[in-house]
Design a protein around this motif. Structure first.
Motif, PDB file in Angstrom:
ATOM      1  N   ILE A 247      29.733  32.256   3.084  1.00  0.00           N
ATOM      2  CA  ILE A 247      28.705  32.193   1.841  1.00  0.00           C
ATOM      3  C   ILE A 247      28.186  30.749   1.471  1.00  0.00           C
ATOM      4  O   ILE A 247      29.247  29.939   1.398  1.00  0.00           O
ATOM      5  CB  ILE A 247      29.196  32.897   0.691  1.00  0.00           C
ATOM      6  CG1 ILE A 247      29.726  34.333   1.084  1.00  0.00           C
ATOM      7  CG2 ILE A 247      28.302  33.121  -0.614  1.00  0.00           C
ATOM      8  CD1 ILE A 247      28.816  35.151   1.455  1.00  0.00           C
ATOM      9  N   PRO A 248      26.996  30.420   1.636  1.00  0.00           N
ATOM     10  CA  PRO A 248      26.668  28.926   1.370  1.00  0.00           C
ATOM     11  C   PRO A 248      27.134  28.596   0.040  1.00  0.00           C
ATOM     12  O   PRO A 248      27.058  29.411  -1.008  1.00  0.00           O
ATOM     13  CB  PRO A 248      25.104  29.042   1.383  1.00  0.00           C
ATOM     14  CG  PRO A 248      24.661  30.531   1.404  1.00  0.00           C
ATOM     15  CD  PRO A 248      25.684  31.279   1.891  1.00  0.00           C
ATOM     16  N   SER A 249      27.500  27.585  -0.079  1.00  0.00           N
ATOM     17  CA  SER A 249      28.040  26.887  -1.652  1.00  0.00           C
ATOM     18  C   SER A 249      26.644  26.766  -2.652  1.00  0.00           C
ATOM     19  O   SER A 249      27.224  26.992  -3.820  1.00  0.00           O
ATOM     20  CB  SER A 249      28.290  25.346  -1.109  1.00  0.00           C
ATOM     21  OG  SER A 249      27.134  24.599  -0.832  1.00  0.00           O
ATOM     22  N   TYR A 250      25.416  27.096  -2.251  1.00  0.00           N
ATOM     23  CA  TYR A 250      24.440  26.831  -3.221  1.00  0.00           C
ATOM     24  C   TYR A 250      24.487  27.931  -4.130  1.00  0.00           C
ATOM     25  O   TYR A 250      24.019  28.110  -5.456  1.00  0.00           O
ATOM     26  CB  TYR A 250      23.088  26.720  -2.627  1.00  0.00           C
ATOM     27  CG  TYR A 250      22.471  27.858  -1.753  1.00  0.00           C
ATOM     28  CD1 TYR A 250      22.077  29.129  -2.292  1.00  0.00           C
ATOM     29  CD2 TYR A 250      22.622  27.737  -0.313  1.00  0.00           C
ATOM     30  CE1 TYR A 250      21.431  30.067  -1.565  1.00  0.00           C
ATOM     31  CE2 TYR A 250      21.883  28.544   0.318  1.00  0.00           C
ATOM     32  CZ  TYR A 250      21.369  29.725  -0.064  1.00  0.00           C
ATOM     33  OH  TYR A 250      20.832  30.901   0.651  1.00  0.00           O
ATOM     34  N   ILE A 251      24.995  29.413  -3.609  1.00  0.00           N
ATOM     35  CA  ILE A 251      24.805  30.541  -4.259  1.00  0.00           C
ATOM     36  C   ILE A 251      25.756  30.472  -5.458  1.00  0.00           C
ATOM     37  O   ILE A 251      25.477  30.983  -6.542  1.00  0.00           O
ATOM     38  CB  ILE A 251      25.218  31.609  -3.713  1.00  0.00           C
ATOM     39  CG1 ILE A 251      24.351  32.006  -2.230  1.00  0.00           C
ATOM     40  CG2 ILE A 251      25.682  32.932  -4.163  1.00  0.00           C
ATOM     41  CD1 ILE A 251      24.553  33.218  -1.286  1.00  0.00           C
ATOM     42  N   GLU A 252      27.019  30.044  -5.436  1.00  0.00           N
ATOM     43  CA  GLU A 252      28.087  29.799  -6.247  1.00  0.00           C
ATOM     44  C   GLU A 252      27.641  28.784  -7.156  1.00  0.00           C
ATOM     45  O   GLU A 252      27.865  28.918  -8.735  1.00  0.00           O
ATOM     46  CB  GLU A 252      29.448  29.509  -5.947  1.00  0.00           C
ATOM     47  CG  GLU A 252      30.312  29.674  -6.980  1.00  0.00           C
ATOM     48  CD  GLU A 252      30.695  30.776  -7.828  1.00  0.00           C
ATOM     49  OE1 GLU A 252      30.947  30.531  -8.976  1.00  0.00           O
ATOM     50  OE2 GLU A 252      30.132  31.895  -7.406  1.00  0.00           O
ATOM     51  N   GLY A 253      27.126  27.811  -6.785  1.00  0.00           N
ATOM     52  CA  GLY A 253      26.452  26.577  -7.514  1.00  0.00           C
ATOM     53  C   GLY A 253      25.426  27.018  -8.595  1.00  0.00           C
ATOM     54  O   GLY A 253      25.383  26.677  -9.695  1.00  0.00           O
ATOM     55  N   ILE A 254      24.393  27.827  -8.007  1.00  0.00           N
ATOM     56  CA  ILE A 254      23.410  28.447  -9.078  1.00  0.00           C
ATOM     57  C   ILE A 254      23.982  29.372  -9.891  1.00  0.00           C
ATOM     58  O   ILE A 254      23.573  29.273 -11.233  1.00  0.00           O
ATOM     59  CB  ILE A 254      22.200  29.242  -8.213  1.00  0.00           C
ATOM     60  CG1 ILE A 254      21.568  28.013  -7.206  1.00  0.00           C
ATOM     61  CG2 ILE A 254      21.478  29.849  -9.084  1.00  0.00           C
ATOM     62  CD1 ILE A 254      20.628  28.711  -6.110  1.00  0.00           C
ATOM     63  N   ARG A 255      25.011  30.141  -9.614  1.00  0.00           N
ATOM     64  CA  ARG A 255      25.467  31.039 -10.719  1.00  0.00           C
ATOM     65  C   ARG A 255      26.149  30.339 -11.840  1.00  0.00           C
ATOM     66  O   ARG A 255      26.308  30.811 -12.756  1.00  0.00           O
ATOM     67  CB  ARG A 255      26.625  32.170  -9.946  1.00  0.00           C
ATOM     68  CG  ARG A 255      25.564  33.218  -9.103  1.00  0.00           C
ATOM     69  CD  ARG A 255      26.259  34.163  -8.514  1.00  0.00           C
ATOM     70  NE  ARG A 255      25.505  35.053  -7.597  1.00  0.00           N
ATOM     71  CZ  ARG A 255      25.828  35.858  -6.442  1.00  0.00           C
ATOM     72  NH1 ARG A 255      26.963  35.480  -5.988  1.00  0.00           N
ATOM     73  NH2 ARG A 255      24.997  36.669  -6.168  1.00  0.00           N
ATOM     74  N   GLN A 256      26.831  29.272 -11.534  1.00  0.00           N
ATOM     75  CA  GLN A 256      27.574  28.562 -12.409  1.00  0.00           C
ATOM     76  C   GLN A 256      26.698  27.650 -13.353  1.00  0.00           C
ATOM     77  O   GLN A 256      26.870  27.428 -14.415  1.00  0.00           O
ATOM     78  CB  GLN A 256      28.384  27.500 -11.710  1.00  0.00           C
ATOM     79  CG  GLN A 256      29.798  28.362 -11.071  1.00  0.00           C
ATOM     80  CD  GLN A 256      30.849  27.357 -10.505  1.00  0.00           C
ATOM     81  OE1 GLN A 256      30.698  26.131 -10.510  1.00  0.00           O
ATOM     82  NE2 GLN A 256      31.889  27.971 -10.082  1.00  0.00           N
ATOM     83  N   ASN A 257      25.561  27.151 -12.645  1.00  0.00           N
ATOM     84  CA  ASN A 257      24.813  26.034 -13.312  1.00  0.00           C
ATOM     85  C   ASN A 257      23.354  26.910 -13.875  1.00  0.00           C
ATOM     86  O   ASN A 257      22.729  26.180 -14.790  1.00  0.00           O
ATOM     87  CB  ASN A 257      23.983  25.131 -12.378  1.00  0.00           C
ATOM     88  CG  ASN A 257      23.571  23.888 -13.242  1.00  0.00           C
ATOM     89  OD1 ASN A 257      23.737  23.513 -14.126  1.00  0.00           O
ATOM     90  ND2 ASN A 257      22.745  23.242 -12.429  1.00  0.00           N
ATOM     91  N   CYS A 258      23.193  28.060 -13.480  1.00  0.00           N
ATOM     92  CA  CYS A 258      22.037  28.727 -14.042  1.00  0.00           C
ATOM     93  C   CYS A 258      22.351  30.388 -14.767  1.00  0.00           C
ATOM     94  O   CYS A 258      22.314  31.005 -13.689  1.00  0.00           O
ATOM     95  CB  CYS A 258      20.948  29.032 -12.902  1.00  0.00           C
ATOM     96  SG  CYS A 258      20.454  27.431 -12.055  1.00  0.00           S
ATOM     97  N   PRO A 259      22.615  30.127 -16.024  1.00  0.00           N
ATOM     98  CA  PRO A 259      23.535  31.426 -16.374  1.00  0.00           C
ATOM     99  C   PRO A 259      22.444  32.395 -16.329  1.00  0.00           C
ATOM    100  O   PRO A 259      22.958  33.813 -16.243  1.00  0.00           O
ATOM    101  CB  PRO A 259      23.571  30.810 -17.890  1.00  0.00           C
ATOM    102  CG  PRO A 259      22.913  29.747 -18.089  1.00  0.00           C
ATOM    103  CD  PRO A 259      22.762  28.951 -16.968  1.00  0.00           C
ATOM    104  N   PHE A 260      21.227  32.576 -16.231  1.00  0.00           N
ATOM    105  CA  PHE A 260      20.176  33.562 -16.106  1.00  0.00           C
ATOM    106  C   PHE A 260      20.158  34.240 -14.722  1.00  0.00           C
ATOM    107  O   PHE A 260      19.480  35.088 -14.404  1.00  0.00           O
ATOM    108  CB  PHE A 260      18.878  32.992 -16.680  1.00  0.00           C
ATOM    109  CG  PHE A 260      18.356  31.860 -15.852  1.00  0.00           C
ATOM    110  CD1 PHE A 260      17.600  32.019 -14.587  1.00  0.00           C
ATOM    111  CD2 PHE A 260      18.643  30.541 -16.268  1.00  0.00           C
ATOM    112  CE1 PHE A 260      17.087  31.059 -13.805  1.00  0.00           C
ATOM    113  CE2 PHE A 260      18.192  29.532 -15.515  1.00  0.00           C
ATOM    114  CZ  PHE A 260      17.421  29.643 -14.171  1.00  0.00           C
ATOM    115  N   ALA A 261      20.867  33.505 -13.695  1.00  0.00           N
ATOM    116  CA  ALA A 261      20.575  33.854 -12.350  1.00  0.00           C
ATOM    117  C   ALA A 261      21.414  35.162 -12.166  1.00  0.00           C
ATOM    118  O   ALA A 261      22.192  35.691 -12.750  1.00  0.00           O
ATOM    119  CB  ALA A 261      21.440  32.887 -11.487  1.00  0.00           C
ATOM    120  N   THR A 262      20.649  36.069 -11.263  1.00  0.00           N
ATOM    121  CA  THR A 262      21.042  37.418 -10.790  1.00  0.00           C
ATOM    122  C   THR A 262      21.396  37.285  -9.476  1.00  0.00           C
ATOM    123  O   THR A 262      21.210  36.707  -8.506  1.00  0.00           O
ATOM    124  CB  THR A 262      19.683  38.409 -10.826  1.00  0.00           C
ATOM    125  OG1 THR A 262      18.682  37.904 -10.261  1.00  0.00           O
ATOM    126  CG2 THR A 262      19.181  38.320 -12.633  1.00  0.00           C
TER     127      THR A 262
END
Length: 262
Positions: A247-262
């Motif tokens: 799983i690419p690192s950007y997915i978890e990074g976005i979920r941590q840094n962008c609380p609105f992410a789905t």
């Protein structure tokens, strides 16, 4: 985090079911990966693009479908479309638009801590249409010693104007590679990725490159799959799970840094 709305379908029997926002939409934007004059898996397959359009038309025959892409090549979008035999699709209520020629607006970054860009310029059309769908190819390249997975989110790079984000080459968007693509993808999601109603990953073949080159012909592995869903992040993760790649690192990074992410 698995999204129950994500489906993995056989590409040879694929017909797209668009998101609910498409059903009453007047304008539907499709952002396909068509940035290179090289066929699938470097770009999306004509079959999957055609089936996405057919699925939209069956659900909403009155909508205008806007196919929007910004190329990463010295060749024009119309030239690439002719090479990839996309031009026969452009008729009636279907339009092909070059993202580099569209009016722009500055989209604020909604993530908690922007990596580099507190806002990013992209076509104003993104906020004017009623539905947005990202149709990405499924690609693996090597960049700065890290495997880079390109799917529905990385596909959005083509929406950013080269006039503002070019570096050494006028044909690419080199500024979006610093400090790294996985990190900049957090900014991409925070600025425009969250606007998209649905993602599609064309994994009929998966492109695999031993280096950074994203347009080497004949570098595909047959998977015969298409992944669809309402969340770009969930679709990208499901594609990686299906192909049994990390799983690419950007997915978890976005979920941590962008609380609105789905």
């Amino acid at each position: 985090m698995n999204d129950p709305t994500v489906s993995t379908l056989s590409s040879d029997r694929f017909l797209y079911t668009p998101p609910p926002s498409a059903l009453s939409a007047k304008q539907i934007l499709i952002k396909p990966n068509l940035g290179y004059p090289v066929p699938h898996p470097v770009t999306v397959s004509l079959h999957v693009l055609t089936q996405v359009i057919k699925g939209i038309q069956l659900a909403n025959p009155h909508a205008d479908i806007l196919i929007v892409e910004g190329v990463c090549s010295a060749r024009s979008l119309n030239d690439i479309a002719a090479t990839l035999t996309i031009q026969p699709l452009i008729k009636d209520k279907i339009h092909l638009l070059d993202a580099d020629t569209l009016p722009l607006t500055d989209y604020p970054n909604r993530c908690t801590k922007p990596v580099r860009f507190s806002s990013m310029w992209a076509p104003a059309l993104l906020q004017e249409v009623d539905c947005r769908i990202s149709l990405g190819a499924f690609k693996s390249t090597q960049l700065k010693g890290e495997t880079l997975i390109s799917a529905s989110l990385k596909n959005l790079y083509g929406l950013f104007p080269r006039s503002r984000y070019k570096a050494r080459s006028p044909n690419s968007r080199g500024q979006l590679h610093r400090p790294s693509v996985p990190l900049i993808l957090q900014d991409v999601y925070g600025c425009i990725g969250h606007l998209f109603d649905a993602g599609v990953v064309d994994a009929t073949y998966m492109y695999s490159s031993p280096d950074w080159k994203p347009d080497r012909s004949g570098a595909g592995t047959f998977l015969n799959q298409v992944i669809v869903g309402s969340s770009l992040l969930a679709v990208d993760q499901a594609a990686c799970d299906m192909a049994q790649v990390p799983i690419p690192s950007y997915i978890e990074g976005i979920r941590q840094n962008c609380p609105f992410a789905t």
